[in-house]
Write an enzyme that holds these catalytic residues in place. Sequence first.
Site, mmCIF file in Angstrom:
data_model
loop_
_atom_site.group_PDB
_atom_site.id
_atom_site.type_symbol
_atom_site.label_atom_id
_atom_site.label_comp_id
_atom_site.label_asym_id
_atom_site.label_seq_id
_atom_site.Cartn_x
_atom_site.Cartn_y
_atom_site.Cartn_z
ATOM 1 N N THR B 153 1.115 -1.680 -0.301
ATOM 2 C CA THR B 153 2.073 -1.487 1.133
ATOM 3 C C THR B 153 1.535 -2.248 2.527
ATOM 4 O O THR B 153 0.382 -0.963 2.065
ATOM 5 C CB THR B 153 2.773 0.469 1.114
ATOM 6 O OG1 THR B 153 3.531 0.501 0.243
ATOM 7 C CG2 THR B 153 3.690 0.305 2.350
ATOM 8 N N ARG B 181 14.050 1.299 -8.665
ATOM 9 C CA ARG B 181 12.618 2.476 -8.299
ATOM 10 C C ARG B 181 12.574 2.482 -6.770
ATOM 11 O O ARG B 181 11.922 1.281 -5.801
ATOM 12 C CB ARG B 181 11.328 1.848 -9.003
ATOM 13 C CG ARG B 181 9.919 2.819 -8.799
ATOM 14 C CD ARG B 181 9.361 2.184 -7.884
ATOM 15 N NE ARG B 181 8.356 3.084 -7.926
ATOM 16 C CZ ARG B 181 7.016 2.764 -6.491
ATOM 17 N NH1 ARG B 181 7.128 1.788 -5.923
ATOM 18 N NH2 ARG B 181 6.046 3.643 -6.425
ATOM 19 N N VAL B 182 12.608 3.507 -5.891
ATOM 20 C CA VAL B 182 11.976 3.730 -4.493
ATOM 21 C C VAL B 182 10.607 4.171 -4.908
ATOM 22 O O VAL B 182 10.829 5.050 -5.198
ATOM 23 C CB VAL B 182 13.073 3.744 -4.107
ATOM 24 C CG1 VAL B 182 13.046 4.979 -2.726
ATOM 25 C CG2 VAL B 182 14.482 4.158 -3.506
ATOM 26 N N GLY B 183 9.761 3.820 -3.982
ATOM 27 C CA GLY B 183 8.714 4.487 -3.843
ATOM 28 C C GLY B 183 9.084 5.073 -2.333
ATOM 29 O O GLY B 183 9.834 5.648 -1.614
ATOM 30 N N ASP B 184 7.379 6.064 -2.164
ATOM 31 C CA ASP B 184 7.504 6.331 -0.950
ATOM 32 C C ASP B 184 7.571 6.373 0.700
ATOM 33 O O ASP B 184 7.987 6.347 1.618
ATOM 34 C CB ASP B 184 5.967 7.392 -1.265
ATOM 35 C CG ASP B 184 5.042 5.950 -0.288
ATOM 36 O OD1 ASP B 184 4.749 4.875 -1.564
ATOM 37 O OD2 ASP B 184 3.993 6.214 0.343
ATOM 38 N N THR B 204 -0.398 4.873 1.932
ATOM 39 C CA THR B 204 -0.050 3.750 0.288
ATOM 40 C C THR B 204 -0.069 4.058 -0.477
ATOM 41 O O THR B 204 -1.656 4.808 -0.857
ATOM 42 C CB THR B 204 -0.578 1.939 1.217
ATOM 43 O OG1 THR B 204 -0.649 1.300 -0.194
ATOM 44 C CG2 THR B 204 -1.991 2.192 1.283
ATOM 45 N N GLY B 205 -0.117 3.108 -1.647
ATOM 46 C CA GLY B 205 -0.744 4.371 -3.150
ATOM 47 C C GLY B 205 0.266 4.084 -3.829
ATOM 48 O O GLY B 205 1.149 3.317 -3.377
ATOM 49 N N GLY B 207 3.277 5.790 -4.768
ATOM 50 C CA GLY B 207 4.611 6.977 -3.818
ATOM 51 C C GLY B 207 4.945 7.805 -4.859
ATOM 52 O O GLY B 207 4.926 8.929 -3.766
#
Lengths: 317, 317
Positions: B153, B181-184, B204-205, B207
């Site tokens: 990200t 899919r939704v991340g952080d 970032t990383g 999520g």
Amino acid sequence: MKPKWGMIATWRMAYEGIVEAVQSLERKQYANDCVELAIRHVEDFPFYKSVGYGGLPNEQCEVELDAAFMDGNTLAIGAIGGIMDFKNPVSIARKLSEERYNNFLVGAGAEKYAHHNGFERTNMLTDRAKKWWDKRVKAIHEKGLSPYDGHDTVGMVCLDSMGNMATATSTSGLFMKKKGRVGDSPLSGSGFYVDSDIGGATATGLGEDIMKGCLSYEIVRLLSEGKHPQNAADQALYQLTDKLQRKYGTAGAMSVVCMNPDGEWGVSTNVEFSFVVASHDLEPTIYIANPQNKQTVIEVASEKWLDQYQKRIHQPV
Amino acid sequence: MKPKWGMIATWRMAYEGIVEAVQSLERKQYANDCVELAIRHVEDFPFYKSVGYGGLPNEQCEVELDAAFMDGNTLAIGAIGGIMDFKNPVSIARKLSEERYNNFLVGAGAEKYAHHNGFERTNMLTDRAKKWWDKRVKAIHEKGLSPYDGHDTVGMVCLDSMGNMATATSTSGLFMKKKGRVGDSPLSGSGFYVDSDIGGATATGLGEDIMKGCLSYEIVRLLSEGKHPQNAADQALYQLTDKLQRKYGTAGAMSVVCMNPDGEWGVSTNVEFSFVVASHDLEPTIYIANPQNKQTVIEVASEKWLDQYQKRIHQPV
């Protein structure tokens, strides 16, 4: 020493689910199972118009549901946003919490996952919810009413007799929300958070404002400093309300419940708010909370209040 | 006293956007505008395969994008998840931050909002990203490789010369993620958080793991205790990594950058991580960070590293 367990949940609607879950907690069942069981009960009841079956639709008359599940032992999270036509969103969220990746799914992707994992499909729009929608569309057209209200998430925090904790949420979100709107309920730290070593919290109210302060995480963090849950809840909620009024110019409705690993609990709110608690030394009880000078005044719900509630939820639309 | 301003961002890919934004910051432009400008630059560059145009697709070969924007003065948030085929997700997120309700939109609903508000449509799948996808599908089929990586990200925190702060994120998420899919990155407190009085952070990383600890909120909270950004970043990140290893059995890659209203900055990571900083007394500079005994070792990126980076991102697929 008698084993400690407890459960706290947002809104009167949680009561029947809590009563059922308490029987499991007394039989030394796991927090993960009990919280899912209780939330499913709320989702299945057609007269609760902000959760699951019978939940009020979005502006396109679609019932889009958000839910989450968190395991306080592992911090595993599962969450879904904007899912349509599955019977028990909380169970899909719990299943997702068992995956290593892709724990938060939205929209068509969430539906695909639920389908592939055998979850039951149901048209979640009831005749009654459709009538509410028709009525509101007419009212907005005629009177220009604000379309947004009815954002009453069910959220629960559960402590079992082995010391495990879990939390879960389920909601149809803001009545008349925009398609695809996701609130705080499936957002870790905003709508829910739990750590079995520290405690858990869950929020309800205007998700857009709750996520501006990561309210549930902040409460659990205050619990980690050794604060009593009541103090943690009041401090986090009133500080956020004040900060939003100062910086954003207004603060929406918000209410929280929380519990620590000793079964001690707290609640805070900036509006009238009903909630349910049960524990090893307390029968399932419905309370009413009200804000007063940045503290929360709590009283057992009166017979009159309970009667009016029953009338209200069953009234003709 | 010379006015202070600064900008910090995740990954080497942020460099060109930062260089452009710095010219605006020097001309006393607002943090909100500068952070949007810089992120748009990264979104538009086709060779960055984890953000915007050229971002790597999900398992169905669809480029689904997440983005967020937060105004540190008002705490207003806008976020989108799983949006397809719009050119600048960060600008849609910023526009959403100006709404009172429905600030977080996903999937088809987010696309509808973007369409109604005149945002530019583009097929965000490049030939090059399609080739990466084809290659990975083949590799998974032949060797059973883990399909998940490439979750880089771009996240930025910006302080302008008037003391306003803002943060924004943009990503195509995990390569080969499940649809929806939704991340952080669009999740307040996990992927980003900022308060102009305290500071801002962005992550970032993986999520899925970042949201287990609300990493960005926790860093800003530590800044509110007066901690230096470097100490806040290290404390939050390594404590979360340790806790996940203990409770969850493993901890994914995660990296954070943060800045306070004095323009002091910090970074922490549990993997090799490149980042970019610029300020009133620092030319835009690319650094490499590495974890070492729960502290972060930072060095300016060497010419050799920068050359290899250029070769890598342009290499034939």
